[in-house]
Design a protein around this motif. Structure first.
Motif, PDB file in Angstrom:
ATOM      1  N   VAL A 158       1.535  38.248 -16.019  1.00 20.59           N
ATOM      2  CA  VAL A 158       1.679  38.845 -17.350  1.00 20.59           C
ATOM      3  C   VAL A 158       2.732  39.352 -17.498  1.00 20.59           C
ATOM      4  O   VAL A 158       3.302  39.991 -16.872  1.00 20.59           O
ATOM      5  N   THR A 159       3.442  39.471 -18.979  1.00 17.93           N
ATOM      6  CA  THR A 159       4.656  39.885 -19.061  1.00 17.93           C
ATOM      7  C   THR A 159       4.513  41.542 -19.808  1.00 17.93           C
ATOM      8  O   THR A 159       3.930  41.619 -20.768  1.00 17.93           O
ATOM      9  N   TRP A 160       4.371  42.348 -18.838  1.00 22.03           N
ATOM     10  CA  TRP A 160       4.418  44.043 -19.220  1.00 22.03           C
ATOM     11  C   TRP A 160       5.830  44.331 -19.650  1.00 22.03           C
ATOM     12  O   TRP A 160       6.788  44.234 -19.026  1.00 22.03           O
ATOM     13  N   VAL A 306       2.513  44.710 -23.985  1.00 18.15           N
ATOM     14  CA  VAL A 306       1.847  43.363 -23.216  1.00 18.15           C
ATOM     15  C   VAL A 306       2.619  42.087 -24.045  1.00 18.15           C
ATOM     16  O   VAL A 306       2.307  42.052 -25.227  1.00 18.15           O
ATOM     17  N   ALA A 307       2.849  41.185 -23.236  1.00 22.56           N
ATOM     18  CA  ALA A 307       3.166  39.811 -23.839  1.00 22.56           C
ATOM     19  C   ALA A 307       2.586  38.703 -23.035  1.00 22.56           C
ATOM     20  O   ALA A 307       2.262  38.912 -21.698  1.00 22.56           O
ATOM     21  N   PRO A 308       2.175  37.495 -23.447  1.00 20.91           N
ATOM     22  CA  PRO A 308       1.423  36.640 -22.597  1.00 20.91           C
ATOM     23  C   PRO A 308       2.535  35.933 -21.614  1.00 20.91           C
ATOM     24  O   PRO A 308       3.732  36.150 -21.682  1.00 20.91           O
ATOM     25  N   ALA A 378      -5.626  49.466 -25.790  1.00 15.54           N
ATOM     26  CA  ALA A 378      -5.575  48.297 -26.975  1.00 15.54           C
ATOM     27  C   ALA A 378      -4.828  47.041 -26.287  1.00 15.54           C
ATOM     28  O   ALA A 378      -5.331  45.901 -26.702  1.00 15.54           O
ATOM     29  N   GLU A 379      -3.795  47.310 -25.641  1.00 20.56           N
ATOM     30  CA  GLU A 379      -2.953  46.266 -25.108  1.00 20.56           C
ATOM     31  C   GLU A 379      -3.797  45.365 -23.962  1.00 20.56           C
ATOM     32  O   GLU A 379      -3.686  44.346 -23.788  1.00 20.56           O
TER      33      GLU A 379
END
Length: 484
Positions: A158-160, A306-308, A378-379
């Protein structure tokens, strides 16, 4: 062929969890907890830092419950737990219950070597687990040895990111990078305007974790298989362009000085700690990342983004994960086996525990619907929604033919493995990545063929065909009925 059925499940459950490596996920620290206890306490070792608050509440309840007892809990970083367990095994001091992170040995072999004993779960526990227990993964020789607490909808790359650092660099946190090129562009923006923060850090010293993460990056880049093995024909192809290109992308971040200095030797504690302290903008980690960070620094909730998983050029994300392995295992010589079975049955198999898991923002809980009922950030909830849509159930050879467990027992580790190749590429010890990955493919194939022959010589009905799934289709779950 040996396939799972409801009848076989009921037979196994009535008598009474594939790889013991599934515990290799979950974030960790480098320290340990209270240590082994005396005869009046049940001892429990694992690597799940973010689940400690939930376990503390459970252990306190269990100590006061009828048939319960105090639990002496010890935590270890996943890279160090395996070493601690090996030393404990040698000195006949294994804990009553433990996870298997860091052992890097298949569950059937561990069972044969006297590491684990079958469980005796309650009928209520068996009912709660009726849809997840599988032969060769949780059930061995008709007996349940472990069970999953997590769901298979997960990937670990995961791209945190730190939203405040991103904003300082002029980036829009609501539109984070999702491709290799947009990630490079964002990293360069941080490099020039991030207030001294490094663009990216990673736990390269954690070779088991980075291997897992590269497997998912390769899938997102188009590799139609898992852990280097193609689904349709069962062949090893670590040298596939998807692996090579994904690793080349990661190496380019170091070459362009976008990686934080020192990352080559860091484990997750080091890299994640610096990232959450604002020393870096981006960090690749599993879904457990906020659970670890926010338990120590609740104020970071305002900076969490966060990003996928990244893809080479955009488009739909497709990743694959097999059935979840078991998490907790009982030691054969435990003097508290009855209490351990009661503890596992009454607390860790229940729907309420899935909510507890979601509350701590660990891996997705066995019941994904529990996430919306939880108090998770929420993220994190956003991420689990992505997992639902982009992670598919992978075909798993041992579910197709349980005799593959006999091959697992015979299989020896291949060295250098994927994780050590990754680390060697970053340190300069592996100058030709494609050649190293091709050798890994060849060595993995040769070792599997040798192990199959050894298993066959002992009567196992197994062949290379058991590793191939010609009816597999991209972007779809491989369901139990397809094994027939």
């Amino acid at each position: 062929m040996n396939t799972f059925s409801r009848r076989r499940f009921l037979q196994a459950a009535g008598a009474a969890g594939a790889l013991a490596l599934g515990a290799a996920a979950c974030g960790g620290d480098s320290g340990s907890g209270s240590g082994t206890g005396g005869a009046s306490a049940l001892t429990w070792w694992d690597h799940q830092l973010q689940l400690q608050p939930a376990k503390k509440r459970i252990f306190e309840k269990f100590a006061k419950a009828p048939g319960g007892m105090p639990v002496d809990y010890t935590f270890n970083n996943p890279e160090k737990l395996g070493q601690a367990l090996q030393l404990a095994k040698q000195s006949n001091q294994l804990p009553d219950v433990h996870s298997n992170a860091g052992l890097q040995v298949p569950a059937p072999q561990l069972i044969n070597e006297g590491w684990m004993a079958p469980l005796e779960l309650s009928s209520e526990a068996v009912a709660n687990l009726k849809d997840v227990l599988l032969d060769g993964i949780h059930i061995f020789d008709g007996k349940v040895y472990s069970f999953p607490i997590f769901d298979y909808h997960v990937y670990t790359n995961v791209t945190w990111f730190n939203t405040k650092v991103a904003e300082q660099a002029g980036l829009d946190p609501s539109a984070p990078p999702t491709t290799y090129d947009t990630f490079r562009a964002a990293a360069r923006a941080v490099q020039s305007k991030g207030g001294g923060a490094a663009p990216w850090t990673w736990n390269i010293g954690m070779t088991e974790r980075t291997a897992d993460q590269l497997n998912y990056l390769a899938q997102a880049a188009g590799f139609e298989g898992n852990t280097g093995m193609l689904f349709k024909n069962g062949e090893f192809a670590y040298h596939d362009d998807a692996y090579v290109d994904s690793l080349d992308f990661l190496l380019s971040l170091k070459k362009d000085k976008l990686m934080m200095a020192g990352s080559e030797s860091w484990v997750d504690t080091d890299a994640r700690g610096r990232w959450s302290a604002g020393a870096a903008c981006y960090y690749f980690d599993g879904p457990w990342c906020p659970g670890v960070v926010l338990s120590a620094a609740p104020q970071f909730a305002e900076s969490l983004g966060v990003a996928p998983i990244l893809t080479p050029s955009g488009g739909a994300v497709r990743t694959y994960h097999g059935p979840q392995s078991g998490d907790y295992w009982l030691t054969p010589k435990s003097k508290h086996a009855e209490a351990a079975n009661k503890l596992l049955s009454d607390y860790f198999t229940t729907p309420d525990y899935s909510v507890e898991v979601a509350n701590t923002m660990s891996q997705p809980p066995r019941d994904l619907d529990a996430v919306e009922k939880s108090t998770a950030h929420a993220e994190y909830k956003k991420l689990i929604g992505w997992f639902r849509d982009t992670v598919f159930l992978a075909p798993t050879p041992v579910v197709k033919n349980v005799a593959i467990t006999k091959v697992q027992v015979e299989t020896k580790p291949v060295e250098p493995n994927l994780g050590t190749i990754i680390q060697g590429a970053f340190t300069g010890d592996v100058p030709d990545v494609k050649a190293a990955l091709k050798k890994l493919s060849d060595d993995s194939s040769a070792e599997r063929e040798r192990a199959i022959k050894a298993a066959q010589a002992k009567g196992a009905e197994v062949s290379l065909d058991d590793y191939a799934f010609p009816d597999w289709k991209p972007g779809a779950d491989y369901t139990l009925d397809q094994y027939k």
